[in-house]
Enzyme design. Structure first.
Site, mmCIF file in Angstrom:
data_model
loop_
_atom_site.group_PDB
_atom_site.id
_atom_site.type_symbol
_atom_site.label_atom_id
_atom_site.label_comp_id
_atom_site.label_asym_id
_atom_site.label_seq_id
_atom_site.Cartn_x
_atom_site.Cartn_y
_atom_site.Cartn_z
ATOM 1 C CE1 TYR A 154 6.523 1.190 0.408
ATOM 2 C CE2 TYR A 154 6.117 2.568 -1.503
ATOM 3 C CZ TYR A 154 5.775 2.156 -0.232
ATOM 4 O OH TYR A 154 4.703 2.710 0.408
ATOM 5 C CG HIS A 209 5.635 -1.354 -2.487
ATOM 6 N ND1 HIS A 209 5.546 -0.756 -3.711
ATOM 7 C CD2 HIS A 209 4.689 -0.783 -1.728
ATOM 8 C CE1 HIS A 209 4.584 0.143 -3.696
ATOM 9 N NE2 HIS A 209 4.042 0.155 -2.509
#
Ligand code: MG
Length: 405
Positions: A154, A209
């Site tokens: 992420y 994210h």
């Protein structure tokens, strides 16, 4: 009347991150199971289940809505992550019991399926564009129609190596740092590359994210518009969802949001103001089948689709609960896939089957999934399960400040 007689929690997976609630009844051999997994706070959720249990002992297992409301208000304060997860485990187990008593799968009991199987999206990743392309092609060959594309972990695409970053002389971090501008530069390039190689026949998504500052999130959504994403996931942090209005004013990139949501006030305005296209609450964090079914129904009237969060630390029982909702929800959009090992699936007879980009439930009564407690205990590594887990080392910006995960 079927009385609730006992409620227990069973921890499994090697690190103990999965908690399965088992609700026993006064009917011979009749019980239900549900998911109350919380990877960071398993013992806290188990304690919450124990605290709730006296509220439910002796009550009619069939009064699912009433039992749900009873537990929901039992602590006075509500809509938190821990209580929702404990409530979800019990709620799923009560639906499992009701389905077994009716001799119907839960999706039949709640109206019947409106699709024959559940389309899932895959998680493709790579440390560079060629690696990512290979991974996307691998999933396309497996039969997936929708594929999430990430450059490594992420935030990937937004990291600067220490030599590239302008670090202060008293820097708190000497590793790579996250930089919004780098992300805005690299992620559109990633989709430009993928579209040039793969065309527009495959549907692609991306998960931010929540790494970006809100203004950067608006810019990214606009920059990605030409690449026609299936959706852009969690481009904003839950604390900044009002910025979705600005995103809507700027571009048509579809938006998916919700894996961190626990409180209806978080997703209600996003649905009723049509600010997102897919609601992505995790079924256990949304307090179970009872409440998530209501979210799905609400979303239908506003043209919003469901994409219940899975993957990561979710267990096969939560996956099965999502699968039942997917089968019966007309405005279902897509289901996130899970990665389970053969040994993990072996603990859960009747688990849903993922094949060729589709998830298949079975036709057994209730949720159709069980837990083999001997195998569950064998899978658990008690030493590993005792170790506390936190959300890793935070990513930081060059000045040392933390990036929200
Ligand atoms: Mg996600």
């Amino acid at each position: 009347m079927t009385k609730i007689t006992r409620i227990e929690c069973i921890r499994t997976r090697a690190d103990g991150m999965w908690t399965i609630v088992k609700v026993h009844t006064d009917q011979p051999g009749l019980y239900g199971i549900g998911s109350a997994s919380d990877v960071r706070h398993p013992e806290t959720v188990i304690k919450a289940v124990e605290t709730i249990t006296p509220v439910l002992i002796g009550r009619d297992a069939g009064l699912i809505e009433d039992n749900w409301q009873c537990v929901y208000t039992s602590g006075y304060w509500r809509n938190g992550s821990i209580l929702n997860t404990a409530l979800a485990g019990i709620d799923m187990a009560l639906w499992d019991i009701k389905g077994k008593e009716a001799n119907m799968p839960v999706y039949e009991l709640l109206g019947g399926p409106c699709r024959s199987a559940v389309p899932c999206y895959a998680h493709a990743g790579g440390n560079d564009l060629a690696e990512l392309e290979d991974d996307v092609r691998r999933y396309m060959a497996e039969g997936y129609d929708v594929i999430r594309c990430q450059l490594g972990a992420y935030g990937g695409g937004g990291f600067l190596e220490p030599a590239q970053a302008k670090l202060p002389k008293n820097a708190w971090t000497h590793g790579r740092v996250f930089d919004d501008e780098a992300y805005l530069e690299n992620i559109p390039k990633m989709f430009d590359y993928l579209r040039s190689k793969l065309g527009f026949g495959v549907k692609l998504t991306h998960d931010v994210h929540e790494h970006l500052r809100p203004q950067s999130a608006v810019q990214l959504a606009k920059l990605l518009e030409p690449y026609r994403l299936f959706f852009l996931e969690d481009v904003l942090a839950p604390e900044q969802v009002h910025w979705y209005r600005l995103i809507r004013e700027q571009c048509t990139t579809p938006q998916a949001m919700g894996e961190l949501f626990v409180n209806p006030h978080e997703y209600l305005p996003l649905i009723t103001e049509r600010l997102i296209d897919y609601v992505r609450v995790r079924v256990s964090k949304g307090a179970g089948i009872t409440q998530c079914r209501k979210i799905a129904t609400l979303a239908e009237w506003f043209g919003v689709q469901t994409a219940w969060q899975e993957g990561g630390d979710n267990d096969p029982v939560n996956q099965m609960a999502a699968c039942h909702l997917d089968m019966l929800t007309w405005n279902f959009g897509i289901q996130e896939e899970n990665h389970f090992s053969a040994a993990e699936l072996d603990v859960f007879p009747g688990h849903a089957v993922l094949e060729g980009g589709y998830l298949y439930p079975n036709k057994q009564p209730g949720l159709g999934i069980d837990i083999d407690e001997v195998k569950a205990a064998a899978l658990l590594d008690a030493e590993k399960a005792r170790r506390p887990t936190i959300y890793g080392e935070p990513d930081r910006r060059a000045d040392g400040s933390i990036v929200r995960p």
